[in-house]
Structures are given as structure tokens and as C-alpha cells.
Design an enzyme around this catalytic site. Structure first.
Site, PDB file in Angstrom:
ATOM      1  N   SER A 130       7.504 -15.631  29.344  1.00 52.08           N
ATOM      2  CA  SER A 130       7.444 -15.421  27.642  1.00 52.08           C
ATOM      3  C   SER A 130       8.551 -14.619  27.030  1.00 52.08           C
ATOM      4  CB  SER A 130       6.006 -14.707  27.189  1.00 52.08           C
ATOM      5  OG  SER A 130       5.902 -13.512  27.306  1.00 52.08           O
ATOM      6  N   LYS A 177       5.781  -8.116  24.385  1.00 51.93           N
ATOM      7  CA  LYS A 177       6.704  -9.019  23.296  1.00 51.93           C
ATOM      8  C   LYS A 177       7.675  -8.115  22.576  1.00 51.93           C
ATOM      9  CE  LYS A 177       3.663 -12.456  24.345  1.00 51.93           C
ATOM     10  NZ  LYS A 177       4.016 -13.495  24.944  1.00 51.93           N
TER      11      LYS A 177
END
Length: 216
Positions: free
Chosen positions: A67, A115
């Protein structure tokens, strides 16, 4: 000449003061073994201090998944810290998904995720999924760090634009079309992340060694 005095080489010397003119004792140098022991003692103290400081203020996190490509890759190792930390735009953060907000009980919960912070409290996020452009407070972001445009949309309850209230952040993965993040309600309430679950700010990649360096 009194009984406490004597003549030596033409000088009159008092016996009771003679010891004051004696040669000073030469201090003994420490042996090689003693020097080695002292250096080892200093080194051990320094190592213990570093370990204590590191364990209190820093952690090592291992990246799992795609990700954050092309910024971070699976099995990369990064140092994170939460020392006097307040999330800011562009920061890469590690977020707990465990009910007790720790990395110690992942066997009974989900592994923490990593993230990038896109918006903080008081800001509004909107996304043009057709163009793949993210807007914060009406301004398009210049996101050189992303692998792909932001075209992926999750239809599970997050409606844009999204306002970020106090105590929350909005996060996205750099690999926008292969990241579960604030576009999905599975991350948190309407996709937002409670700042209490931010384990720390990723500041340095330490592995692989050929990619070692500061993040952000």
C-alpha cells in the site's frame, strides 16, 4: 646548631622538616587490564543508555504489503517515534488496529498499518476519482510520492467531501489503487483515524541498507 639541625653539603637542615624535601612518590600507571576494564565499563554504560532511550522513545516497524509503494516496500524496516508528536500533512504514520492500541497483541486482532497523513483536524478532503486528484480545502494536492492517481473508490459508507473533526486524521496509502485507507469505513468512523491510535511517525528507513535514509 641545635639537636634538630644537621649540616649537609654546606646547607643547614632541620631534621623535623627534612621529610618535606623528600622526593614525591611517582603515581602508579594503571595496568593494561585495568585500562581495558575501564573502557569496557564506559562502553557498557553507553550501550545501556542507548538501549533505554531507544526503547522509551523509538520503535522499529516492519512494512507488510504494497500500500505504500513506491515509497516503502514489504519487509522494509523503519524507525517510528511518538515523542512530542502531532500528525502533519505528508507524515508517514503507523496506526494501530488493535483494541488496546498496541503492537503486542496482533494475534487476536489486526496488524498495524502504515499510511500517509493527507489532512488533519479542521480540514476538508474531496477526491475527483475520475481524474485521480485529491483536494484539501478546495486545493489540489501535488503528490509526487504516489505510485498511481487516486482512482479507486470504496462504496462502503464514506461520502466525499469529508470533514476532519478534532482528534482525527485522514490518511491514504501512496499506492492509491492498492491501499485500504480513509476512503473506506473499514479503517475507522467514516474512514477517519483517531489520533490516539497513531503509534508513531515513521522517520527513518533502516533496512534494506542500500535504501537507508530519512522519510517524508
Amino acid at each position: 646548631m641545635s639537636e634538630n639541625e644537621r649540616e649537609e653539603n654546606g646547607f643547614l637542615i632541620r631534621e623535623d622538616l627534612a621529610e618535606d624535601f623528600s622526593e614525591p612518590e611517582t603515581p602508579q600507571r594503571p595496568t593494561t587490564a585495568q585500562e581495558i576494564f575501564e573502557w569496557l565499563d564506559v562502553l557498557a554504560t553507553a550501550v545501556i543508555a542507548v538501549v533505554v532511550i531507544f526503547s522509551l522513545f523509538f520503535r522499529v516497524a516492519t512494512i507488510d504489503g504494497r500500500s505504500m509503494n513506491n515509497t516503502l516496500y514489504s519487509n522494509d524496516k523503519v524507525i517510528i517515534t511518538n515523542l512530542a508528536y502531532t500528525p502533519q500533512y505528508g507524515d508517514i504514520v503507523v496506526i494501530s488496529r488493535n483494541i488496546d492500541n498496541s503492537v503486542d497483541s496482533v494475534a487476536s486482532a489486526q496488524v498495524p498499518i502504515i499510511k500517509r497523513v493527507i489532512a488533519v483536524a479542521g480540514q476538508t478532503v474531496d477526491i475527483d476519482f475520475e481524474q485521480g486528484v485529491v483536494y484539501v480545502d478546495g486545493k489540489p494536492l501535488k503528490e509526487d510520492y504516489t505510485k498511481t492517481p487516486t482512482n479507486l473508490q470504496y462504496n462502503d459508507g464514506v461520502q466525499f467531501p469529508v470533514y476532519v473533526p478534532e482528534g482525527y486524521i485522514f490518511v491514504l496509502g501512496d499506492n492509491r489503487n492498492d491501499s485500504l485507507d480513509s476512503r473506506s469505513a473499514r479503517i475507522g468512523e467514516i474512514g477517519l483515524v483517531d489520533t490516539r491510535y497513531v503509534l508513531g511517525h515513521a522517520i527513518l528507513r533502516i533496512f534494506p541498507f542500500n535504501s537507508m535514509g530519512l522519510l517524508d
